[in-house]
Design an enzyme around this catalytic site. Structure first.
Site, PDB file in Angstrom:
ATOM      1  N   CYS A  76      33.023  23.017  10.772  1.00 17.65           N
ATOM      2  CA  CYS A  76      34.052  22.026  10.434  1.00 17.65           C
ATOM      3  C   CYS A  76      33.494  20.958   9.491  1.00 17.65           C
ATOM      4  O   CYS A  76      33.182  21.273   8.357  1.00 17.65           O
ATOM      5  CB  CYS A  76      34.601  21.448  11.730  1.00 17.65           C
ATOM      6  SG  CYS A  76      36.285  20.917  11.548  1.00 17.65           S
ATOM      7  N   HIS A 164      36.495  26.366  15.047  1.00 19.03           N
ATOM      8  CA  HIS A 164      35.576  25.964  16.120  1.00 19.03           C
ATOM      9  C   HIS A 164      35.228  27.148  17.020  1.00 19.03           C
ATOM     10  O   HIS A 164      36.019  27.520  17.879  1.00 19.03           O
ATOM     11  CB  HIS A 164      36.212  24.851  16.960  1.00 19.03           C
ATOM     12  CG  HIS A 164      36.236  23.543  16.249  1.00 19.03           C
ATOM     13  ND1 HIS A 164      35.179  22.663  16.294  1.00 19.03           N
ATOM     14  CD2 HIS A 164      37.157  22.984  15.435  1.00 19.03           C
ATOM     15  CE1 HIS A 164      35.454  21.605  15.554  1.00 19.03           C
ATOM     16  NE2 HIS A 164      36.657  21.774  15.015  1.00 19.03           N
ATOM     17  N   GLU A 166      33.183  27.239  19.391  1.00 15.65           N
ATOM     18  CA  GLU A 166      32.760  26.834  20.737  1.00 15.65           C
ATOM     19  C   GLU A 166      33.907  26.736  21.738  1.00 15.65           C
ATOM     20  O   GLU A 166      33.682  26.740  22.932  1.00 15.65           O
ATOM     21  CB  GLU A 166      31.995  25.500  20.671  1.00 15.65           C
ATOM     22  CG  GLU A 166      32.810  24.290  20.228  1.00 15.65           C
ATOM     23  CD  GLU A 166      32.944  24.142  18.703  1.00 15.65           C
ATOM     24  OE1 GLU A 166      32.682  25.131  17.980  1.00 15.65           O
ATOM     25  OE2 GLU A 166      33.322  23.060  18.248  1.00 15.65           O
ATOM     26  N   SER A 218      21.281  11.346  47.469  1.00 15.56           N
ATOM     27  CA  SER A 218      22.644  10.923  47.769  1.00 15.56           C
ATOM     28  C   SER A 218      23.427  12.003  48.506  1.00 15.56           C
ATOM     29  O   SER A 218      24.553  11.790  48.906  1.00 15.56           O
ATOM     30  CB  SER A 218      23.365  10.599  46.464  1.00 15.56           C
ATOM     31  OG  SER A 218      23.559  11.804  45.739  1.00 15.56           O
ATOM     32  N   GLY A 219      22.823  13.182  48.645  1.00 17.98           N
ATOM     33  CA  GLY A 219      23.584  14.290  49.219  1.00 17.98           C
ATOM     34  C   GLY A 219      24.302  15.081  48.141  1.00 17.98           C
ATOM     35  O   GLY A 219      24.848  16.143  48.399  1.00 17.98           O
ATOM     36  N   GLY A 220      24.308  14.556  46.929  1.00 25.16           N
ATOM     37  CA  GLY A 220      24.990  15.237  45.822  1.00 25.16           C
ATOM     38  C   GLY A 220      24.113  16.321  45.202  1.00 25.16           C
ATOM     39  O   GLY A 220      22.930  16.441  45.512  1.00 25.16           O
ATOM     40  N   VAL A 221      24.725  17.083  44.313  1.00 22.80           N
ATOM     41  CA  VAL A 221      24.042  18.233  43.717  1.00 22.80           C
ATOM     42  C   VAL A 221      22.807  17.807  42.900  1.00 22.80           C
ATOM     43  O   VAL A 221      21.722  18.354  43.063  1.00 22.80           O
ATOM     44  CB  VAL A 221      25.011  18.999  42.777  1.00 22.80           C
ATOM     45  CG1 VAL A 221      24.315  20.174  42.133  1.00 22.80           C
ATOM     46  CG2 VAL A 221      26.235  19.454  43.540  1.00 22.80           C
ATOM     47  N   ASP A 222      22.985  16.810  42.036  1.00 22.71           N
ATOM     48  CA  ASP A 222      21.914  16.476  41.093  1.00 22.71           C
ATOM     49  C   ASP A 222      20.657  15.969  41.794  1.00 22.71           C
ATOM     50  O   ASP A 222      19.552  16.454  41.534  1.00 22.71           O
ATOM     51  CB  ASP A 222      22.389  15.428  40.075  1.00 22.71           C
ATOM     52  CG  ASP A 222      23.623  15.893  39.319  1.00 22.71           C
ATOM     53  OD1 ASP A 222      23.881  17.109  39.313  1.00 22.71           O
ATOM     54  OD2 ASP A 222      24.322  15.043  38.742  1.00 22.71           O
ATOM     55  N   SER A 223      20.827  14.978  42.674  1.00 23.26           N
ATOM     56  CA  SER A 223      19.622  14.432  43.306  1.00 23.26           C
ATOM     57  C   SER A 223      18.960  15.478  44.193  1.00 23.26           C
ATOM     58  O   SER A 223      17.737  15.556  44.275  1.00 23.26           O
ATOM     59  CB  SER A 223      19.932  13.142  44.070  1.00 23.26           C
ATOM     60  OG  SER A 223      20.792  13.374  45.162  1.00 23.26           O
TER      61      SER A 223
END
Ligand code: XMP
Length: 513
Positions: A76, A164, A166, A218-223
């Site tokens: 583009c 595009h 993507e 934190s119990g979350g995925v990332d940490s």
């Protein structure tokens, strides 16, 4: 690896994700803050942009020096920029070039277009168009209305496309990107979750040696995934802290702590409920609540960190703070209001208390969210943690509108537990991006038996989203909503009315505060 130079397009991150889906590592850098082009770089992609190449303040780049060293793909704006600065002409398009179109000419001899079907559907989104190409350019694909849908600069490995690849509406976009990345640039598709884990663990070992790292979970995925990765690298030298601010879901503190222990993490739980409730008492303004929680969290973390330090043998100091920061939090974004690079601040739990002069280690800061999940899976993290809905740091505090009391928290936890359990049992949990229950600051009249009641109302929210920036409400079946509503009203004392939130973001937000 592939370098993607960003000119501020909303699709840039999507290009990166598509390239990575081909198991090729890539990085996004702002066009005005170029990275080092070391020997690992195999090709460069120039992104789209909200600017027009005809504008005076349009972003500029020295593409010739790139062109002489790497295969180059302009998408583009990137394509229009190369064309214009090679002697071609870009004009404002007289017809709309937005949305679906089909290629009607495809040069299959071109390496970029191998295996692209003749009538392939592509997605256009531009206000400018390339009207004239220089003589050393050849058109390699056209649509009915866009003659220069794709071009190749003869005798070079430079290509441009005005559509595009993507976005999923470009049905063969992945094939085109594969042609560029694998065949033209010569990248090996070896960047997998397993390979990432192997490299990350050995890099962390080398970087951290015998050092000790402290980290808030934190119990979350990332940490969680970040901690497991660090744990693989340094084992017991990773000290994890999980603070219960009393605003988690029902029984979540105990369950998460148990899973962490089960994973072998060196974890310390801090029950700080009462202290948080006390600090929040009488506060009803949402931003004020967030600030109090943020500050109280840092206090708790600091105390816990000092306790960890004091238990270490003399002479051994905690040197690092581990964080679950992910790639979208650290990508330098190109500002559309003036082409300067700004660094987004991330809102991860905790942050660095400035009196703790720790160095930061962020093992996931090159990964997108879906990649974090894949890495978690490769590390053997339990699916119930990896598949979790996002949950805001301040937790139920921003789902209790107005003042927070322990009693309101208890009522909300009970109602929310019924809601989430029903979503799981009905198979809807995994089809929803985020769900939660909101405690409203109103009471309403009801009847129970012969009695008139005057009790609280909760709202149920369930949204579909990719990244939380935009969201649609989910059309849960009436039967399921009826079952949830009945269960909540019959089992949770203090609630006599349940409503369902049917607003999308924008203009509504996902949370109510
Ligand atoms: P909104 O309500 O802005 O939410 O549409 C978008 C996403 O962000 C989460 N959220 C927060 N996360 N601290 C957090 O860690 C906060 O203060 C906060 N506020 C909103 C929200 O849960 C959703 O996933």
């Amino acid at each position: 690896k592939i370098i993607i130079l960003d000119f501020g397009s909303q699709y840039t991150q999507l290009i990166a994700r598509r390239v990575r889906e081909l198991n090729v590592y890539c990085e996004i850098h702002p066009y005005n803050h170029l990275p080092e082009f070391d020997t690992g770089v195999k090709g460069v992609i120039l992104s789209g942009s909200p600017y027009s190449v005809r504008q005076e303040e349009a972003p500029q780049i020295d593409f010739r020096s790139l062109q002489s060293r790497f295969p180059l793909l302009g998408v583009c704006y990137g394509a229009q920029y190369i064309a214009q600065h090679s002697g071609g002409e870009v004009v404002a398009s007289t017809i709309r070039e937005y949305g679906r179109a089909n290629l009607h000419y495809v040069n299959h001899a071109s390496a970029l277009l191998a295996d692209i079907p003749a009538a392939s559907q592509v997605w256009m989104s531009h206000g400018d168009t390339i009207a004239v190409i220089p003589s050393d350019f050849e058109v390699i694909a056209s649509t009915e209305s866009v003659k220069v849908a794709a071009y190749h600069v003869k005798g070079t490995q430079t290509y441009g496309i005005q559509f595009h690849p993507e976005v999923t509406h470009s049905t063969d976009g992945t094939t085109l990107l594969k042609n560029f990345v694998i065949d033209i640039c010569g990248c090996t598709p070896s960047w997998t979750a397993d390979a990432f884990v192997e490299t990350a663990v050995s890099t962390l070992k080398e970087k951290l040696g015998n050092d000790h790292v402290i980290m808030a979970l934190s119990g979350g995925v990332d940490s969680t995934v970040a901690a497991v990765l660090l744990h693989q690298a340094i084992g017991k030298n990773l000290h994890c802290i999980f603070v219960d601010h009393g605003l988690l879901r029902k029984d979540e503190y105990e369950q998460v702590l148990e899973s962490y222990r089960h994973m072998g993490l060196n974890i310390k739980g801090v029950n700080a409920k009462e202290r948080f409730y006390q600090k929040l008492s009488g506060v009803s303004e949402p931003e004020h609540k967030r600030k109090i929680i943020g500050a109280a969290f840092i206090d708790e973390f600091d105390t816990a960190a000092h306790a960890v330090q004091s238990e270490l043998p003399a002479g051994i100091e905690v040197k690092w703070l581990g964080q679950g920061t992910i790639y979208p939090d650290v990508i330098e974004s190109v500002s559309v209001n003036g082409p300067s690079a700004t660094i987004k601040s991330h809102h991860n739990v905790g942050g660095l208390p400035d009196f703790m002069k720790l160095k930061v280690v962020e093992p996931l800061n090159t990964l997108f969210k879906d990649e974090v999940r894949k890495v978690g899976k490769a590390l053997g993290v339990a699916p119930n943690i990896l598949g979790r809905h996002p949950f805001p740091g301040p937790g139920l505090a921003i789902r209790i509108l107005g003042e927070i009391t322990p009693e309101k928290v208890r009522i909300l936890q009970e109602a929310d537990d019924i809601y989430i359990r029903n979503l799981r049992e009905s198979g809807w949990y995994d089809r929803v991006w985020q769900a939660g229950t909101i405690f409203l600051p109103v009471q309403s009249v009801g009847v129970m038996g012969d009695e008139r009641t005057y009790e609280h109302v909760v709202a149920l929210r369930a949204v579909g989203s990719l990244d939380g920036m935009t969201a649609d409400w989910i059309h849960l079946p009436y039967e399921l909503l009826a079952k949830i509503s009945n269960e909540i009203i019959n089992h949770v004392k203090g609630i006599n009315r349940v409503v369902y939130d049917i607003s999308s973001k924008p203009p509504a937000t996902i949370e109510w505060e």
